[in-house]
Scaffold this motif. Structure first.
Motif, mmCIF file in Angstrom:
data_model
loop_
_atom_site.group_PDB
_atom_site.id
_atom_site.type_symbol
_atom_site.label_atom_id
_atom_site.label_comp_id
_atom_site.label_asym_id
_atom_site.label_seq_id
_atom_site.Cartn_x
_atom_site.Cartn_y
_atom_site.Cartn_z
ATOM 1 N N VAL A 126 47.311 -5.099 10.101
ATOM 2 C CA VAL A 126 48.501 -5.921 10.314
ATOM 3 C C VAL A 126 48.087 -7.027 11.269
ATOM 4 O O VAL A 126 47.725 -6.774 12.419
ATOM 5 N N ASN B 33 51.535 -9.128 13.431
ATOM 6 C CA ASN B 33 52.819 -8.571 12.980
ATOM 7 C C ASN B 33 53.488 -9.393 11.890
ATOM 8 O O ASN B 33 54.682 -9.264 11.659
ATOM 9 N N LEU B 34 52.714 -10.233 11.210
ATOM 10 C CA LEU B 34 53.268 -11.101 10.176
ATOM 11 C C LEU B 34 52.634 -10.903 8.806
ATOM 12 O O LEU B 34 53.228 -11.233 7.792
ATOM 13 N N VAL B 35 51.416 -10.391 8.792
ATOM 14 C CA VAL B 35 50.688 -10.251 7.532
ATOM 15 C C VAL B 35 50.138 -8.823 7.434
ATOM 16 O O VAL B 35 49.442 -8.370 8.340
ATOM 17 N N LYS B 36 50.467 -8.146 6.342
ATOM 18 C CA LYS B 36 49.928 -6.817 6.078
ATOM 19 C C LYS B 36 48.873 -6.938 4.988
ATOM 20 O O LYS B 36 49.140 -7.481 3.918
ATOM 21 N N ILE C 268 48.041 -8.453 -0.142
ATOM 22 C CA ILE C 268 48.482 -9.220 1.022
ATOM 23 C C ILE C 268 50.000 -9.363 0.938
ATOM 24 O O ILE C 268 50.523 -9.828 -0.077
ATOM 25 N N LYS C 269 50.675 -8.970 2.018
ATOM 26 C CA LYS C 269 52.134 -9.099 2.071
ATOM 27 C C LYS C 269 52.506 -9.808 3.356
ATOM 28 O O LYS C 269 52.025 -9.450 4.434
ATOM 29 N N SER C 270 53.360 -10.825 3.227
ATOM 30 C CA SER C 270 53.779 -11.581 4.398
ATOM 31 C C SER C 270 55.057 -12.340 4.094
ATOM 32 O O SER C 270 55.301 -12.711 2.945
ATOM 33 N N HIS D 273 49.609 -16.311 1.261
ATOM 34 C CA HIS D 273 48.904 -15.489 0.275
ATOM 35 C C HIS D 273 47.746 -16.246 -0.374
ATOM 36 O O HIS D 273 46.631 -15.741 -0.451
#
Length: 134
Positions: free
Chosen positions: A77, A80-83, A106-108, A113
Motif C-alpha cells: 500500500v 495509503n492511496l494505491v494498493k 493496481i487499485k487506487s 493505473h
C-alpha cells in the motif's frame, strides 16, 4: 496486467530472490533500500523520477507464499492511496532457466493505473535482466 520474463537462473535461485525483499531490492532499479519489519513484512524505500524531479517515498509490503513453492505474492500500500498486488509464478524451462509470470493488480482512487503499470513493467523487466546477468 501480466509481465513475462525469462531468467537465466534456476527456479531455486529466482525463488530465493523473490522471497526475500532485501535481495529483490538489490536488483530493482528504483528501490533504494529495504528494511525488514518482521518475518514477511518490509518497508520499501523507492525513488521515482518524474522528469527531473525525484520523488522519494516509503511504503510497507508483505511477502506471502502460495500453496506450492513456485508461487510468491507481494501486497503493498503506497501512501495509503494505491494498493498493489503482485503474484509471481515460476516455471522451470530447464535446470538453469526460469520463466516468471507476474500478475499485477493496481487499485487506487487516483488516476495512476496507466503510469504505474508502465513503470512497474519496465522496472521488472530490468530487474529480471539484472538477475540473469548476476
Amino acid at each position: 496486467m501480466e509481465v513475462h520474463c525469462t531468467v537465466k537462473k534456476s527456479i531455486a535461485e529466482v525463488y530465493a530472490i523473490l522471497i526475500d525483499l532485501k535481495k529483490y531490492g538489490q536488483f530493482h532499479p528504483i528501490i533504494t533500500d529495504v528494511k525488514k519489519i518482521e518475518a514477511n513484512r518490509y518497508n520499501i524505500y523507492e525513488t521515482v523520477r518524474m522528469g527531473l524531479i525525484p520523488f522519494r517515498f516509503i511504503y510497507p509490503a508483505t511477502v506471502f507464499t502460495k500453496e506450492s513453492t513456485d508461487q510468491i505474492g507481494y501486497d503493498a500500500v503506497v501512501m495509503n492511496l494505491v494498493k498493489i498486488k503482485m503474484d509471481f509464478t515460476l516455471c522451470p524451462i530447464n535446470a538453469q532457466t526460469t520463466k516468471v509470470v507476474e500478475k499485477i493488480s493496481i487499485k487506487s482512487i487516483l488516476p495512476v493505473h496507466w503510469y504505474l503499470s508502465r513503470l512497474i513493467k519496465k522496472c521488472h523487466i530490468e530487474l529480471f535482466d539484472r538477475v540473469s546477468k548476476s
